[in-house]
Design an enzyme around this catalytic site. Structure first.
Site, PDB file in Angstrom:
ATOM      1  N   ASP A 109       0.836  -1.199   0.000  1.00 21.17           N
ATOM      2  CA  ASP A 109       0.000   0.000   0.000  1.00 21.17           C
ATOM      3  C   ASP A 109       0.870   1.249   0.000  1.00 21.17           C
ATOM      4  O   ASP A 109       0.645   2.185   0.772  1.00 21.17           O
ATOM      5  CB  ASP A 109      -0.946   0.001   1.198  1.00 21.17           C
ATOM      6  CG  ASP A 109      -2.146   0.926   0.991  1.00 21.17           C
ATOM      7  OD1 ASP A 109      -2.407   1.310  -0.168  1.00 21.17           O
ATOM      8  OD2 ASP A 109      -2.823   1.261   1.971  1.00 21.17           O
ATOM      9  N   ASN A 167       0.474   7.343   2.908  1.00 21.78           N
ATOM     10  CA  ASN A 167       1.198   6.489   3.845  1.00 21.78           C
ATOM     11  C   ASN A 167       2.661   6.880   3.983  1.00 21.78           C
ATOM     12  O   ASN A 167       3.468   6.117   4.512  1.00 21.78           O
ATOM     13  CB  ASN A 167       1.093   5.019   3.416  1.00 21.78           C
ATOM     14  CG  ASN A 167      -0.279   4.446   3.690  1.00 21.78           C
ATOM     15  OD1 ASN A 167      -1.034   4.986   4.491  1.00 21.78           O
ATOM     16  ND2 ASN A 167      -0.613   3.355   3.028  1.00 21.78           N
ATOM     17  N   LYS A 176       1.760   4.644  -1.026  1.00 17.36           N
ATOM     18  CA  LYS A 176       1.037   5.800  -1.564  1.00 17.36           C
ATOM     19  C   LYS A 176       1.420   7.019  -0.748  1.00 17.36           C
ATOM     20  O   LYS A 176       1.991   6.905   0.345  1.00 17.36           O
ATOM     21  CB  LYS A 176      -0.475   5.575  -1.516  1.00 17.36           C
ATOM     22  CG  LYS A 176      -1.043   5.340  -0.117  1.00 17.36           C
ATOM     23  CD  LYS A 176      -2.544   5.126  -0.185  1.00 17.36           C
ATOM     24  CE  LYS A 176      -3.138   4.867   1.200  1.00 17.36           C
ATOM     25  NZ  LYS A 176      -4.602   4.670   1.144  1.00 17.36           N
TER      26      LYS A 176
END
Length: 381
Positions: free
Chosen positions: A173, A178, A175
């Site tokens: 994840d 994050n 991105k």
């Protein structure tokens, strides 16, 4: 004398056999009946969606629900509900000490764990505080980043991914939301809620992540491996430089997969050749040909003259981030339409209810909780 070896076998008393009747007896003893197969299951202790089968003993086929075949090694699977009764609960601890710390994945560019503890009702995880916020907020404020900022962030994220992949861990994840920022503007890759460890040569099949960052092999349901993280890094860098995603997000992964497969991922002609080459290699649709290792990443011409030493990378603050930190619109952009009302549904009402000293880690025991919460609320306003 060896022809009748069965005489020498130790016989198990009938009472002991009754006490150890095998899987059926064990499950019967905890309230699961086997009339015409597995019909009644008690409430699961833990949710088991997305769990990964380990290398332990396989589940006996006679206990599997109808139509459920044994899982293949190295593949993710949703476990049957009844398996959850065998999963251990976290042990209850009131306090933690130095011996309880586990910093196996400590890295300068990872959002590192500081402490964790549990009370009877709540599990607490404490990480380092990144007051500067997340990269997505600054992307909204700035729109586009220059080569110098992109080079620093790319080097730091590449180091973080290389470190994780050396341990076999996929983030899944990557991105901008994050990517948290330190008070000097350097990044900390955060949120490992979707990460998983893959053994050498294993593949994953779960469609997960944030849809506009997902690699084509993830969108298609696999198989995929660590190369998917490098695709996500390519999407992140492309968006930072251009101010927009190469493909707008779709509401479902099937439509998104169709767009990703059809998109040429053409690099604007205004890009420097070195940056264009880096993005082209990261956004290669074939994971076997994609740039997917830190060593190959370091050799890109875009990083010519750049040190990948974490101390040298952090020696100079990222001036653009420090300037934008004082932008008057930053608090509003950081909230992105959220309000404190979203916390009303949490079982742990930490914003309004008093917390007893037994609920706190020793690390927090000497902190004025009300003052800390007031400071946190002031930063979000």
């Amino acid at each position: 004398m060896g022809s009748n070896s069965s005489k020498h076998k130790k016989r198990v008393p009938s009472q002991e056999r009754r006490r150890n009747p095998g899987w059926h007896g064990l499950l019967s003893n905890i309230g699961i009946s086997f009339t015409d197969g597995l019909r009644h299951l008690g409430p699961p202790v833990l949710a088991t969606q997305g769990m990964v089968l380990g290398s332990g003993a396989p589940i006996p086929e006679d206990l599997l629900p109808p139509g459920h075949s044994p899982q293949k090694p190295g593949m993710e699977s949703t476990l049957p509900g009844f398996i959850s009764v065998f999963l251990p609960e976290f042990p209850h601890r009131t306090f933690t000490g130095q011996d309880d710390f586990q910093r196996q994945l400590s890295h300068p560019f990872l959002h590192n764990l500081q402490d964790c503890w549990q009370t009877q009702r709540h599990l607490f995880i404490m990480c380092e505080y990144c007051s500067t916020g997340d990269l997505y907020t600054y992307w909204i404020l700035k729109g586009q980043f220059g080569d110098d900022e992109v080079r620093v962030f790319a080097a730091e994220l590449g180091c973080a991914l290389g470190f994780l992949h050396d341990f076999g861990i996929m983030h899944r994840d990557v991105k901008m939301e994050n990517v948290l920022l330190s008070d000097q503007g350097h990044l900390r890759l955060a949120d490992f809620g979707l990460s998983r460890r893959l053994a050498r040569g294993a593949r994953a099949f779960t469609i997960c992540g944030t849809i506009q960052y997902m690699a084509p092999e993830v969108l298609s349901g696999g198989p995929y491996s660590h190369a998917a993280d490098w695709w996500s890094l390519g999407i992140l860098l492309f968006s930072m430089v251009t101010g927009k995603f190469p493909v707008p997000p779709e509401p479902d992964h099937c439509n998104m997969l169709r767009k990703v497969r059809d998109c040429p991922y053409s690099i604007p002609k205004t890009f420097r050749p070195a940056l264009a080459l880096l993005l082209t290699e990261l956004l290669c649709k074939n994971p076997a040909h994609r740039l997917h290792s830190l060593e190959r990443f370091k050799r890109q011409m875009f990083f010519h003259g750049t040190s990948f030493d974490s101390q040298l990378l952090q020696k100079r603050p990222v001036e653009l981030i420090l300037e934008l930190k004082n932008h008057p619109d930053r608090p509003v952009k950081a909230m992105r339409g959220l309000s404190m009302d979203y916390f009303q549904n949490f079982d742990c009402d930490i914003l309004h209810s008093p917390t007893s000293p037994t609920d706190l880690s020793p690390t927090l025991a000497n902190i004025d909780l009300s003052q800390a919460l007031a400071t946190a609320q002031g930063c979000s306003e």
